[in-house]
Motif scaffolding. Sequence first.
Motif, mmCIF file in Angstrom:
data_model
loop_
_atom_site.group_PDB
_atom_site.id
_atom_site.type_symbol
_atom_site.label_atom_id
_atom_site.label_comp_id
_atom_site.label_asym_id
_atom_site.label_seq_id
_atom_site.Cartn_x
_atom_site.Cartn_y
_atom_site.Cartn_z
ATOM 1 N N VAL A 88 0.836 -1.208 0.000
ATOM 2 C CA VAL A 88 0.000 0.000 0.000
ATOM 3 C C VAL A 88 0.872 1.261 0.000
ATOM 4 C CG1 VAL A 88 -1.856 -1.218 1.185
ATOM 5 C CG2 VAL A 88 -0.158 0.026 2.522
ATOM 6 N N LEU A 89 0.231 2.414 0.093
ATOM 7 C CA LEU A 89 0.972 3.678 0.147
ATOM 8 C C LEU A 89 1.718 3.820 1.469
ATOM 9 C CD1 LEU A 89 -1.716 6.263 -1.039
ATOM 10 C CD2 LEU A 89 0.345 5.645 -2.272
ATOM 11 N N HIS A 90 2.955 4.247 1.394
ATOM 12 C CA HIS A 90 3.713 4.622 2.577
ATOM 13 C C HIS A 90 4.363 5.970 2.254
ATOM 14 C CE1 HIS A 90 3.441 0.473 4.145
ATOM 15 N NE2 HIS A 90 3.716 0.082 2.919
ATOM 16 N N SER A 91 5.012 6.560 3.240
ATOM 17 C CA SER A 91 5.722 7.800 2.972
ATOM 18 C C SER A 91 6.998 7.849 3.791
ATOM 19 C CB SER A 91 4.832 9.010 3.286
ATOM 20 O OG SER A 91 5.463 10.190 2.837
ATOM 21 N N SER A 130 -0.221 -1.174 11.872
ATOM 22 C CA SER A 130 1.025 -0.780 12.534
ATOM 23 C C SER A 130 1.728 0.385 11.843
ATOM 24 C CB SER A 130 1.961 -1.983 12.685
ATOM 25 O OG SER A 130 1.772 -2.566 13.961
ATOM 26 N N HIS A 131 0.929 1.262 11.241
ATOM 27 C CA HIS A 131 1.514 2.457 10.604
ATOM 28 C C HIS A 131 2.435 3.203 11.574
ATOM 29 C CE1 HIS A 131 1.855 6.535 9.124
ATOM 30 N NE2 HIS A 131 1.146 6.961 10.139
ATOM 31 N N ALA A 132 1.942 3.370 12.817
ATOM 32 C CA ALA A 132 2.739 4.123 13.796
ATOM 33 C C ALA A 132 3.980 3.354 14.226
ATOM 34 C CB ALA A 132 1.884 4.471 15.017
ATOM 35 N N ASN A 133 4.007 2.047 13.935
ATOM 36 C CA ASN A 133 5.159 1.220 14.310
ATOM 37 C C ASN A 133 6.068 0.947 13.115
ATOM 38 O OD1 ASN A 133 3.998 1.015 16.875
ATOM 39 N ND2 ASN A 133 2.773 -0.742 16.229
ATOM 40 N N MET A 134 5.938 1.759 12.078
ATOM 41 C CA MET A 134 6.762 1.564 10.884
ATOM 42 C C MET A 134 7.832 2.644 10.862
ATOM 43 S SD MET A 134 5.436 1.219 6.989
ATOM 44 C CE MET A 134 6.603 1.211 5.625
ATOM 45 N N LYS A 135 8.843 2.420 11.695
ATOM 46 C CA LYS A 135 9.898 3.415 11.813
ATOM 47 C C LYS A 135 11.200 2.851 11.262
ATOM 48 C CE LYS A 135 8.190 3.819 16.000
ATOM 49 N NZ LYS A 135 7.917 4.129 17.390
ATOM 50 N N PHE A 144 10.464 7.936 9.833
ATOM 51 C CA PHE A 144 9.081 7.522 10.067
ATOM 52 C C PHE A 144 8.352 7.246 8.761
ATOM 53 C CE2 PHE A 144 10.558 10.636 13.090
ATOM 54 C CZ PHE A 144 10.279 10.055 14.314
ATOM 55 N N CYS A 145 7.275 6.438 8.872
ATOM 56 C CA CYS A 145 6.304 6.365 7.785
ATOM 57 C C CYS A 145 5.271 7.434 8.079
ATOM 58 C CB CYS A 145 5.637 4.995 7.733
ATOM 59 S SG CYS A 145 4.380 4.902 6.436
ATOM 60 N N THR A 146 4.987 8.296 7.091
ATOM 61 C CA THR A 146 4.054 9.391 7.361
ATOM 62 C C THR A 146 2.831 9.330 6.470
ATOM 63 O OG1 THR A 146 5.343 10.785 5.907
ATOM 64 C CG2 THR A 146 5.787 10.983 8.253
ATOM 65 N N GLU A 147 2.487 8.125 6.014
ATOM 66 C CA GLU A 147 1.241 7.976 5.253
ATOM 67 C C GLU A 147 0.519 6.815 5.917
ATOM 68 O OE1 GLU A 147 0.327 9.698 2.158
ATOM 69 O OE2 GLU A 147 -1.583 8.821 2.777
ATOM 70 N N TYR A 148 -0.712 7.049 6.393
ATOM 71 C CA TYR A 148 -1.416 6.006 7.119
ATOM 72 C C TYR A 148 -1.524 4.748 6.260
ATOM 73 C CZ TYR A 148 -4.656 3.259 9.704
ATOM 74 O OH TYR A 148 -5.226 2.201 10.370
ATOM 75 N N CYS A 149 -1.028 3.604 6.802
ATOM 76 C CA CYS A 149 -0.915 2.411 5.975
ATOM 77 C C CYS A 149 -1.428 1.159 6.670
ATOM 78 C CB CYS A 149 0.536 2.231 5.521
ATOM 79 S SG CYS A 149 1.702 2.170 6.904
ATOM 80 N N GLY A 150 -2.224 1.311 7.721
ATOM 81 C CA GLY A 150 -2.829 0.153 8.359
ATOM 82 C C GLY A 150 -2.433 0.016 9.823
#
Length: 388
Positions: free
Chosen positions: A118-121, A165-170, A157-163
């Motif tokens: 999916v989209l990530h940033s 564990s978005h906040a845990n995608m560092k 950080f990942c700064t595009e909401y992606c599901g």
Amino acid sequence: MLLGTIVFVLVEAALIYIVIKYRRKDETTVPPQTHGSTKLEIIWTLIPAVILVFIAVPTVRIIFETQAKAPEGSLEVEVYGHQWWWEFKYPEYGFSTANEMYIPTGRTVNLVLRTKDVLHSFWVPQLAGKRDLIANRTNYIWFTPDSTTPTTVWNGFCTEYCGASHANMKFRVVTVQPDEFEGWVRHQQSNAAYTANVAPPASAAVPADIAASTAGAVATVVSNTQIDSSDLAERQAEEAQAVESPLLAGFIIPPDKVPMWTLPATPIPASIKFDDSLVGNPAEGEKLFSGAGTCNACHFIKGNPTAVGVIGPDLTHIATRLTLGAGLYKNDPKHMARWLKNARLMKPGNIMPTLGQGEYDPVLKNNMASGLTDQQIADLVAYLAALK
Ligand code: CUA
């Protein structure tokens, strides 16, 4: 803030002045009306148009600047977003890492941004702007850490909401000096530090519920993950060279250069119990890892010919990394043991199967009847800790 305040005060002052000056003063008279004034209509159409033209000039110029091609000789790093971790491939040097990217100072790094699902940033606030990773498209971002940049670690950080564990995608970016970078590359190119040359059992039976725990989540993730056959071919080519590349002493960021704010302090879920007094045996751990259809089905370890998986992170030098689970936990035996025991409790939405005997699997919604004992987990931890 200052310019905004000036504009605010001027606009509000004009507003208040006009409201008072032209208000209806009594019930009988109507204030002067301006509706239908062609002169005014032209003025307030022209003024904003002229302002926009002036703003457009620098805007368009900057857009072209930020989209420009990286200079020749840049270090190319392919960045792949996965739910929920980062893969960094160094095509120039033929290896990949996960969640940790080393870059030399004084050389432009050109990041080739792609997603596997999916989209990530991608964003490292202190080093560069942010840019999206978009399906079926390649984006680029490049920057040069100047030669005064110290050997240190930066948070990304990942700064595009992606599901889930978005906040845990560092991730972490490690800036190092050019000679240190060469050392790091040498080390990353070489084989895993621990290879006992196991002859894995031809067909180790995988317990049914472990297989189900793996299959269920893997199926959902695989269905929206783009796994190219080229990924597998690439790993097999790397493995073929593996016999030729012994472990070379190299460079890894020393602990005193790691700022405390780049080390995570995420608490471990209280329900995961593990006996930390157990002593693991790396040879036993390697055997477990190398059984058919186990860890090696998803993970790559250069130098372990059974491990050519492309779904999970490359673990060749896992013990040299600072964090576990994409920047979520400190990478030490304590966290690794709990991660292996119940990774889905450690990180919501995690595809990594539940391996601990008796552990609750949130995807299967039941407790694992089979699975690894604490001693087996300690063996695996000892093996992974040896992969320096
Ligand atoms: Cu990846 Cu948010």
